[in-house]
Enzyme design. Structure first.
Site, PDB file in Angstrom:
ATOM      1  N   GLU A  28       0.850  -1.202   0.000  1.00  0.00           N
ATOM      2  CA  GLU A  28       0.000   0.000   0.000  1.00  0.00           C
ATOM      3  C   GLU A  28       0.881   1.246   0.000  1.00  0.00           C
ATOM      4  O   GLU A  28       1.947   1.263   0.637  1.00  0.00           O
ATOM      5  CB  GLU A  28      -0.892  -0.017   1.241  1.00  0.00           C
ATOM      6  CG  GLU A  28      -1.995   1.013   1.261  1.00  0.00           C
ATOM      7  CD  GLU A  28      -2.926   0.826   2.462  1.00  0.00           C
ATOM      8  OE1 GLU A  28      -3.291   1.849   3.071  1.00  0.00           O
ATOM      9  OE2 GLU A  28      -3.273  -0.319   2.806  1.00  0.00           O
ATOM     10  N   ASP A  30       0.191   5.339   0.602  1.00  0.00           N
ATOM     11  CA  ASP A  30      -0.902   6.187   1.111  1.00  0.00           C
ATOM     12  C   ASP A  30      -0.619   7.681   1.070  1.00  0.00           C
ATOM     13  O   ASP A  30       0.414   8.136   1.551  1.00  0.00           O
ATOM     14  CB  ASP A  30      -1.151   5.906   2.609  1.00  0.00           C
ATOM     15  CG  ASP A  30      -1.741   4.554   2.876  1.00  0.00           C
ATOM     16  OD1 ASP A  30      -2.436   4.032   2.009  1.00  0.00           O
ATOM     17  OD2 ASP A  30      -1.505   4.022   3.972  1.00  0.00           O
ATOM     18  N   GLU A  32      -2.972  10.389   2.961  1.00  0.00           N
ATOM     19  CA  GLU A  32      -4.167  10.610   3.772  1.00  0.00           C
ATOM     20  C   GLU A  32      -4.115  12.036   4.312  1.00  0.00           C
ATOM     21  O   GLU A  32      -3.067  12.507   4.745  1.00  0.00           O
ATOM     22  CB  GLU A  32      -4.254   9.608   4.930  1.00  0.00           C
ATOM     23  CG  GLU A  32      -4.479   8.184   4.461  1.00  0.00           C
ATOM     24  CD  GLU A  32      -4.725   7.233   5.618  1.00  0.00           C
ATOM     25  OE1 GLU A  32      -5.861   6.747   5.737  1.00  0.00           O
ATOM     26  OE2 GLU A  32      -3.802   6.990   6.404  1.00  0.00           O
ATOM     27  N   HIS A  45      -0.639  12.885   5.744  1.00  0.00           N
ATOM     28  CA  HIS A  45      -0.113  11.682   6.379  1.00  0.00           C
ATOM     29  C   HIS A  45       0.266  10.706   5.266  1.00  0.00           C
ATOM     30  O   HIS A  45      -0.567  10.371   4.426  1.00  0.00           O
ATOM     31  CB  HIS A  45      -1.238  11.120   7.270  1.00  0.00           C
ATOM     32  CG  HIS A  45      -0.955   9.819   7.942  1.00  0.00           C
ATOM     33  ND1 HIS A  45      -0.556   9.726   9.252  1.00  0.00           N
ATOM     34  CD2 HIS A  45      -1.052   8.541   7.497  1.00  0.00           C
ATOM     35  CE1 HIS A  45      -0.421   8.449   9.592  1.00  0.00           C
ATOM     36  NE2 HIS A  45      -0.707   7.723   8.540  1.00  0.00           N
ATOM     37  N   GLU A  57       5.198   5.935   8.835  1.00  0.00           N
ATOM     38  CA  GLU A  57       4.492   7.203   8.660  1.00  0.00           C
ATOM     39  C   GLU A  57       5.449   8.392   8.612  1.00  0.00           C
ATOM     40  O   GLU A  57       6.385   8.482   9.404  1.00  0.00           O
ATOM     41  CB  GLU A  57       3.491   7.418   9.800  1.00  0.00           C
ATOM     42  CG  GLU A  57       2.404   6.365   9.915  1.00  0.00           C
ATOM     43  CD  GLU A  57       2.792   5.192  10.805  1.00  0.00           C
ATOM     44  OE1 GLU A  57       3.996   5.080  11.164  1.00  0.00           O
ATOM     45  OE2 GLU A  57       1.904   4.388  11.138  1.00  0.00           O
ATOM     46  N   TRP A 122      -8.825   8.972  15.976  1.00  0.00           N
ATOM     47  CA  TRP A 122      -7.377   9.220  15.932  1.00  0.00           C
ATOM     48  C   TRP A 122      -6.972  10.397  15.051  1.00  0.00           C
ATOM     49  O   TRP A 122      -5.872  10.942  15.210  1.00  0.00           O
ATOM     50  CB  TRP A 122      -6.625   7.980  15.439  1.00  0.00           C
ATOM     51  CG  TRP A 122      -6.893   7.627  13.994  1.00  0.00           C
ATOM     52  CD1 TRP A 122      -7.934   6.894  13.526  1.00  0.00           C
ATOM     53  CD2 TRP A 122      -6.122   8.000  12.834  1.00  0.00           C
ATOM     54  NE1 TRP A 122      -7.868   6.789  12.155  1.00  0.00           N
ATOM     55  CE2 TRP A 122      -6.765   7.455  11.707  1.00  0.00           C
ATOM     56  CE3 TRP A 122      -4.951   8.752  12.653  1.00  0.00           C
ATOM     57  CZ2 TRP A 122      -6.290   7.625  10.411  1.00  0.00           C
ATOM     58  CZ3 TRP A 122      -4.474   8.926  11.348  1.00  0.00           C
ATOM     59  CH2 TRP A 122      -5.132   8.359  10.254  1.00  0.00           C
ATOM     60  N   GLY A 126      -4.898  13.308  17.834  1.00  0.00           N
ATOM     61  CA  GLY A 126      -4.886  11.983  18.447  1.00  0.00           C
ATOM     62  C   GLY A 126      -6.242  11.500  18.911  1.00  0.00           C
ATOM     63  O   GLY A 126      -6.339  10.605  19.747  1.00  0.00           O
TER      64      GLY A 126
END
Length: 219
Positions: A28, A30, A32, A45, A57, A122, A126
């Site tokens: 994957e 990503d 985001e 992200h 990340e 999240w 957070g």
């Protein structure tokens, strides 16, 4: 792909645009976009999964308001490297480090996905800031999708190794790398706009940082 993100109070929402294969050992790549309260910056992200393992990340602020207009978010994925770019400026490079035992996404075909979902457990601070459903509907816009790729069909790739001409006609992306100018631009972004990097999170990896973080692999 060009995206324009959810305007106003987008806290709790995640707008996603990503590549993924199927199955428990999926690969994957990503993009985001983590929403925020009005006036607070979006967080971009990024993550890379290979053979089902992510935890890679890196997060960035953007140098513009991503809700005011469309901006171009690109992934270059070839056998040597994965490069994330925003409006043509590279922000992240994940190199093939198989030589030191790090799995690299290269054996599973991936599809493109996009979604907008509620991640208020999240996404924003957070999980401290929840989605305000009185602000619904939340709308993100996508346009001008463009892909130049090897196509997987009936068990084989259109970029098979015995037909190199199929890759040479693709504008060179199959062997593309960052030139010195692009490397400088990426360093500028990472110095000024990166807000999280798993490769510097020693608390998270008390046994030692992942091997690709400390590798001084040459391009």
């Amino acid at each position: 792909m060009q995206l324009k993100l959810v305007p106003g109070n987008s806290a709790g929402t995640v707008t996603a645009y990503y590549l993924s294969s199927q199955g428990p050992t999926h690969d994957e790549i990503d993009f985001e976009f983590l929403g925020n309260l009005s006036g607070d910056p979006y967080i971009l992200h990024t993550n890379v999964f290979s053979q089902g393992k992510g935890n890679r990340e890196q997060q960035f602020y953007l140098w513009f308001d991503p809700t005011a207009d469309f901006h171009t978010y690109s992934v270059l994925w070839n056998p040597q490297r994965i490069i994330f770019s925003v409006d043509g400026t590279p922000i992240r490079e994940f190199k093939n480090s198989e030589s030191i035992g790090v799995p690299y996404p290269k054996n599973q075909p991936m599809r493109i996905y996009s979604s907008l979902w509620n991640a208020d457990d999240w996404a924003t601070r957070g999980g401290l800031v929840k989605t305000d459903w009185s602000q619904a509907p939340f709308t993100a816009s996508y346009r001008n999708f463009n892909a130049n790729a090897c196509v997987w069909s009936s068990g084989s790739s259109s970029c098979s190794s015995n037909s190199p001409s199929s890759t040479s006609t693709n504008g060179g992306w199959y062997s593309q790398e960052l030139d010195s100018t692009s490397q400088e631009r990426m360093k500028w972004v990472q110095k000024n706009y990166m807000i999280y990097n798993y490769c510097t999170d020693t608390k998270r990896f008390p046994q030692g940082l992942p091997p690709e973080c400390t590798a001084t692999t040459t391009s």
